[in-house]
Design a protein around this motif. Structure first.
Motif, short mmCIF file in Angstrom:
data_model
loop_
_atom_site.label_atom_id
_atom_site.label_comp_id
_atom_site.label_asym_id
_atom_site.label_seq_id
_atom_site.Cartn_x
_atom_site.Cartn_y
_atom_site.Cartn_z
N ALA A 236 0.84 -1.20 0.00
CA ALA A 236 0.00 0.00 0.00
C ALA A 236 0.87 1.25 0.00
O ALA A 236 1.92 1.29 0.66
CB ALA A 236 -0.92 0.00 1.22
N ALA A 237 0.42 2.27 -0.72
CA ALA A 237 1.19 3.52 -0.81
C ALA A 237 1.19 4.22 0.54
O ALA A 237 0.29 4.02 1.35
CB ALA A 237 0.55 4.42 -1.86
N PRO A 238 2.20 5.06 0.78
CA PRO A 238 2.23 5.78 2.07
C PRO A 238 1.09 6.80 2.14
O PRO A 238 0.61 7.30 1.13
CB PRO A 238 3.60 6.49 2.05
N LEU B 259 -3.96 11.24 8.53
CA LEU B 259 -3.26 11.07 7.26
C LEU B 259 -4.12 10.28 6.28
O LEU B 259 -4.91 9.42 6.67
CB LEU B 259 -1.94 10.33 7.50
N ALA B 260 -3.92 10.56 5.00
CA ALA B 260 -4.67 9.84 3.97
C ALA B 260 -3.75 9.55 2.80
O ALA B 260 -2.75 10.25 2.59
CB ALA B 260 -5.85 10.69 3.49
N ARG B 261 -4.10 8.49 2.05
CA ARG B 261 -3.30 8.25 0.87
C ARG B 261 -4.05 8.78 -0.35
O ARG B 261 -5.28 8.77 -0.38
CB ARG B 261 -2.92 6.77 0.69
N PRO B 262 -3.30 9.25 -1.36
CA PRO B 262 -3.94 9.81 -2.55
C PRO B 262 -4.87 8.78 -3.18
O PRO B 262 -4.53 7.62 -3.32
CB PRO B 262 -2.75 10.11 -3.48
N GLY B 263 -6.06 9.20 -3.55
CA GLY B 263 -7.02 8.31 -4.21
C GLY B 263 -8.00 7.68 -3.26
O GLY B 263 -8.98 7.08 -3.71
N GLU B 264 -7.77 7.78 -1.96
CA GLU B 264 -8.74 7.14 -1.07
C GLU B 264 -9.79 8.15 -0.62
O GLU B 264 -9.56 9.36 -0.65
CB GLU B 264 -8.07 6.46 0.11
N SER B 265 -10.94 7.63 -0.21
CA SER B 265 -12.01 8.51 0.21
C SER B 265 -11.73 9.02 1.63
O SER B 265 -10.93 8.44 2.37
CB SER B 265 -13.34 7.77 0.19
N VAL C 266 -9.89 -0.32 -10.51
CA VAL C 266 -8.97 -1.22 -11.21
C VAL C 266 -7.99 -0.47 -12.07
O VAL C 266 -6.85 -0.88 -12.28
CB VAL C 266 -9.77 -2.27 -12.04
N GLY C 267 -8.40 0.71 -12.57
CA GLY C 267 -7.52 1.49 -13.43
C GLY C 267 -6.30 2.05 -12.71
O GLY C 267 -5.30 2.38 -13.34
N ALA C 268 -6.39 2.13 -11.39
CA ALA C 268 -5.30 2.78 -10.67
C ALA C 268 -4.43 1.80 -9.92
O ALA C 268 -3.46 2.16 -9.31
CB ALA C 268 -5.87 3.79 -9.69
N VAL C 269 -4.84 0.55 -9.97
CA VAL C 269 -4.19 -0.41 -9.07
C VAL C 269 -3.02 -1.08 -9.71
O VAL C 269 -3.11 -1.61 -10.81
CB VAL C 269 -5.22 -1.48 -8.64
N ALA C 270 -1.91 -1.11 -9.02
CA ALA C 270 -0.78 -1.92 -9.47
C ALA C 270 -0.37 -2.80 -8.31
O ALA C 270 -0.47 -2.40 -7.16
CB ALA C 270 0.38 -1.01 -9.88
N GLY C 271 0.04 -4.01 -8.61
CA GLY C 271 0.55 -4.86 -7.55
C GLY C 271 -0.48 -5.33 -6.56
O GLY C 271 -0.17 -5.58 -5.42
N ARG C 272 -1.74 -5.42 -6.98
CA ARG C 272 -2.74 -5.96 -6.06
C ARG C 272 -3.21 -7.32 -6.59
O ARG C 272 -4.40 -7.58 -6.69
CB ARG C 272 -3.92 -5.01 -5.88
N GLY D 290 -6.18 0.20 -0.22
CA GLY D 290 -5.10 -0.64 0.26
C GLY D 290 -5.21 -0.96 1.74
O GLY D 290 -4.19 -1.09 2.42
N MET D 291 -6.44 -1.04 2.25
CA MET D 291 -6.64 -1.37 3.66
C MET D 291 -7.24 -2.76 3.77
O MET D 291 -8.11 -3.13 2.99
CB MET D 291 -7.62 -0.37 4.28
N VAL D 292 -6.78 -3.51 4.74
CA VAL D 292 -7.39 -4.82 4.98
C VAL D 292 -7.95 -4.85 6.40
O VAL D 292 -7.39 -4.23 7.30
CB VAL D 292 -6.40 -5.98 4.77
N PRO D 293 -9.04 -5.61 6.61
CA PRO D 293 -9.62 -5.69 7.94
C PRO D 293 -8.64 -6.32 8.92
O PRO D 293 -7.90 -7.24 8.57
CB PRO D 293 -10.84 -6.59 7.74
N ASP D 294 -8.63 -5.82 10.15
CA ASP D 294 -7.76 -6.33 11.19
C ASP D 294 -8.62 -7.11 12.16
O ASP D 294 -9.48 -6.55 12.82
CB ASP D 294 -7.09 -5.14 11.91
#
Lengths: 105, 459, 368
Positions: free
Chosen positions: A13-15, A28-34, B45-51, B141-145
């Protein structure tokens, strides 16, 4: 309540490079996320209190259908956080009950 | 600016239709609420790399997104449609400003939403639909914990497998009763559905291999917050009671068409008993009861991404013919392989609908459950009102305000109908769908006011 | 399947339920036949105004009838809350009509003076120019040229009124059936026979037609003229607001839950679908009157059909050909509710103390 975040970062995941404020606290937020995602990454607590009973709610459906993710963004109340991309410098406030009418425009 | 065709929704149906229509010579405006095309299933999907851990199916959506790069297609992102006016066109909002897109033809491809799953505690922070967690995986890029997955249906297994691949396996899988044996006769006689079935079995194998505790036949869901903000999840399996704690409780009980836009237009709708949901009444091309309005994808009836692609393309062919760009023979010739693909894609649907039909407890939940999340109306109040004369959606709404909040019943209508059905001993099919008024998404007074000539202009 | 009743009331809207309550209070056996959930229901689309100013400016009997109604509301609200635990949110603190057109403002001023005459000057009202209005309501928009204010005007929660009437009727022994429209009513024996669309039959000694727009096809079956037509009113409902709006007007009001309603249009049509043109017009009106409403979100629009007579005044009609049959129709069922639940019942019973309602006889249209 400041419950810990219920999420963690996926591999690769991007920083989180964008700085927002939530009720005076940096988030903090990463670009592209809501905004909703950024709030969920920040903590697991309520992001609004309902106007009817003051119950705590947090983002739910993440696709604009449930309206539980309402927050105030840059002074605009009742914005669906899941439908807005996080931007540098955004000022977020939890939506506490019903909104107020603005001042004379 | 006028277009030949306005498409609402850039999921697989909308994207497929846009390409076919543009290649056929139509000017296409593609309106979508999200920043990027893809809909929900191909979200981001257009923005994702490496997923790669999201799976190969997801990656295939990329080609559809690339297909939007065509001079005949104008993609308008972050466009929220709030009204379709028969004369003026499609009215949509972005950044506090509304626009009117006149259109000779309209294709509504707004897809599905998760079926709301009400049970005591479902409104608490820390509870979300499984699809929401999937959106967070795809877009943020978040996964449930430490999450528990509950409910039933293919999406549940997919999310579980995606979480395992991301190194964040669910701490338990709590599955509600399924009717797989009962549904077996509905498997396709020819083996069209085999690849999908095998994929499903593969997912299940992966979940088993990860050693995740798997509860079956679960019922009596109840959630509470613990002192340190975690979730305590109580349920039963048969005569046994269970109490698990987790950081996040995800539930899923299938998806249903999003029909607010189609209902707001007064289009004819019908009840799909197998899917337990209303959908617009469509001809084999996706044409609605309004000749120039078509519907494609899950919004016209749940079928999944591959079916949505085929339906989008079929609708585009019909619209090309309607617009005089394609003769009937050409339309039918090009439709043939799409119909075969559609048939293959839908071959498992009867089995899935039967195997994962919704347990009635979620359609008519316990009294203390908050059913209308916006107005905080409990199942108990709804039952009482139904027994004292509020025997229909409209009367229930005016008695208790169910459906009067911003979500316009998207989260509560299913259960309100289920509760009235239970109280009055009538089938759900006779109780809906509710009438929907525009704006179907909230829009400010200033924005609406700006759509007309300003008072100074009329003097 | 058949049922028996002393008095059958066709229509379970606010009008029908008030009449039912009034008759039940006088000891009658009452059955209300309500229609389908999806029927046109003016009771579910209105503003809830308890309104006096302007009413009957050209017809003194209506001015007087409306005046009595507004005066009777507080006791009526008390009576209902004695029967059921529902907060009607009755608020009679006065109301405004706002004008952005000087000619309309002036014309309405004349109307108010005529109305005051008809009421022997018991009507108090004020006419305010922009400056006076801005002093009283500092948020008022620049384009408002003037306003009228009547301290007797008010509003109530119309949905809760309907719900409360229904519960009060049930508590008073009124039977209510629903889910099917009455399709025919005819004299039978000493009374009347009613048939609904499922084939269910009802016999009653008397029948009161309170079916709103349904009177158009049911009325002639009892030889009423019932010259009514549909008139669409559209409105919009906003998100909840924590502040209290400092005024009530006939076009902008705050519901007790907090959201604002904006409405008051009139269109001669029987189609109850909202229109873009009206939505835009209402939004422009709201922002012109109170600019700080500009960023309020509209959650939904609504449209409903008023039941209009040719002159806009009620019809209270006893059938000459079929004694025991009555027609009751009006477009201000909320304002008139207290009278429908008391004095109209006296009139139906032919009580010597009953009001003289000749002025609302439908034969007044005979020459038109």
């Amino acid at each position: 309540m400041n419950a810990a975040s219920r999420f963690r970062d996926a591999p690769g995941a991007a920083p989180r490079s964008l700085r927002l404020m939530l009720d005076g606290v940096p988030v903090l937020a990463r670009p592209g996320e809501s905004v909703a995602a950024a709030l969920l990454a920040h903590s697991g607590g309520a992001t609004r209190q309902t106007p009817v009973t003051g119950a705590g709610r947090a983002p739910y459906c993440m696709m604009g259908v449930c309206f539980d993710c309402l927050v105030t963004i840059d002074g605009h109340p009742n914005v669906q956080a899941c439908m807005v991309s996080a931007r540098e410098g955004m000022v977020i406030q939890r939506q506490i009950g019903a909104r107020r009418l603005g001042d004379q425009p | 600016m006028s277009a030949d065709l306005v498409i609402i929704g850039a999921g697989p149906a909308g994207m497929a239709a846009a390409r076919v229509a543009a290649e056929g010579g139509l000017s296409v405006t593609l309106l979508d609420e999200q920043e990027r095309a893809g809909g929900q299933i191909y979200r981001n999907v257009g923005a994702v790399a490496g997923r790669g851990w999201l799976g190969a199916d997801y990656a295939r959506g990329g080609a559809l997104v690339q297909g939007l790069d065509h001079p005949g297609i104008t993609h308008q992102p972050r466009a929220t449609v709030w009204r379709i006016d028969a004369r003026r066109g499609v009215i949509w909002s972005r950044d506090g400003q509304s626009h009117v897109s006149p259109a000779a033809h309209v294709l509504i491809a707004t897809g599905a939403q998760e079926r709301p799953v009400p049970f005591p505690g479902w409104t608490l922070p820390g509870l979300m639909p499984a699809g929401a967690a999937q959106i967070l995986m795809k877009q943020s890029g978040m996964v449930p914990d430490e999450a528990i997955l509950s409910g039933a249906g293919p999406l549940l297994y997919l999310v579980a497998a995606q979480m395992i691949a991301a190194g964040a396996p669910p701490v338990a899988l709590v599955e509600t009763p399924t009717a797989i044996t009962h549904a077996l006769p509905k498997l396709p006689r020819a083996l069209f559905g085999l690849p999908t079935l095998i994929k499903g079995l593969g997912l299940i194998a992966r979940i088993r291999a990860a050693g995740i505790p798997w509860y079956r036949g679960a019922a009596d869901f109840r959630a509470e917050t613990t002192e340190d903000g975690r979730i305590r999840f109580d349920f039963t399996t048969g005569k046994q009671s269970h109490s698990l704690t987790c950081g996040l409780l995800l539930t899923h009980l299938g998806v249903i068409p999003q029909s607010h836009l189609t209902r707001s237009m007064g289009l004819a709708h019908e009840y799909d008993a197998e899917q337990g949901a209303w959908r617009p009444t469509l001809d084999p091309w996706g044409q609605s009861s309004e000749p120039h309005v078509f519907v494609a994808g899950d919004g016209g009836g749940i079928g999944g991404a591959e079916a949505a692609r085929a339906k989008g393309a079929l609708a585009a062919l019909a619209i090309l013919h309607q617009a005089g760009k394609l003769d009937a023979a050409g339309r039918d010739r090009r439709a043939a392989p799409l119909r075969r693909a559609l048939s293959r894609a839908l071959s498992l649907r009867p089995f899935l609908d039967a195997a994962y039909s919704v347990p009635s407890a979620f359609l008519a939940p316990p009294d203390e459950t908050i059913v209308c999340r916006c107005e905080e109306v409990t199942a108990g109040s709804i039952r009482k009102a139904a027994c004292t004369g509020a025997e229909g959606l409209r009367l229930m709404r005016t008695s208790l305000r169910t459906g009067m909040g911003p979500c316009q019943g998207r989260m509560c209508e299913t259960a309100v109908i289920g509760l009235i059905a239970e109280a009055t001993d009538r089938p759900a099919s006779t109780l809906g769908p509710g009438r929907i008024r525009t704006p179907v998404k909230p829009v400010t007074l200033a924005e609406i006011a700006a759509l007309g000539p300003q008072p100074e202009e009329t003097t | 399947m058949s049922a028996q009743a002393g008095t059958a009331i066709i229509g379970g809207g606010i009008v029908g339920l008030c009449v039912a309550l009034g008759l039940a209070a006088r000891g009658h056996e009452v059955l209300v036949l309500d229609g389908r959930d999806g029927d046109m229901r003016a009771s579910q689309g209105n503003f809830g105004l308890v309104w006096l100013q302007g009413k009957g400016a050209g017809y003194a009997p209506y001015a007087r009838w409306s005046f009595q109604a507004v005066q009777a509301w507080p006791d009526f609200a008390k009576r209902l809350s004695g029967l059921v635990d529902v907060d009607l949110a009755l608020c009679q603190q006065g109301g405004y009509e706002f004008f952005t057109d000087a000619a309309e403002y002036e014309a309405f001023g004349h109307d108010l003076h005529r109305q005051a005459n008809a009421l022997d000057d018991r009507l108090s009202f004020e006419l305010l120019n922009h400056a006076d209005l801005a002093a009283r309501l500092p948020g008022i928009g620049q384009r408002v040229v003037g306003a009228s204010f009547c301290p007797l005007d008010g509003h109530v929660n119309p949905l809760r009124l309907h719900f409360a009437l229904r519960q009060a009727c049930l508590a008073s022994g009124v039977r209510i059936t629903g889910g099917a429209s009455v399709v025919s009513v005819r004299p039978a024996g000493a009374g009347f026979a009613l048939l609904d669309e499922t084939g269910r039959q009802t016999r009653a000694s008397r029948v009161v037609l309170c079916a709103g727009l349904g009177a158009a096809h049911l009325g002639p079956q009892l030889e009423f003229r019932a010259p009514i037509r549909a008139q669409r009113g559209e409105l919009m409902i906003t998100e909840r607001v924590a502040d209290r709006l400092p005024f009530l007007s006939s076009t902008i009001r705050q519901v007790d839950e907090g959201g604002l309603q904006i409405g008051g249009t009139k269109a001669e049509t029987d189609c109850d679908t909202e229109t873009t043109t009206t939505m835009v017009g209402l939004a422009q009106h709201a922002v012109a009157v109170w600019p700080r409403l500009a960023d309020l979100r509209v959650l939904r629009s609504w449209a409903a059909l008023r039941v209009m007579t040719p002159d806009g005044y009620p019809i209270y009609q006893r059938s000459a050909d079929h004694p025991g049959a009555f027609l009751v129709t009006c477009h201000s069922g909320v304002t008139l509710a207290p009278l429908h639940a008391t004095r109209l019942a006296e009139w139906i019973d032919g009580d010597p103390a009953a009001p003289d309602l000749e002025a609302f006889d439908e034969r007044r249209f005979a020459l038109s």
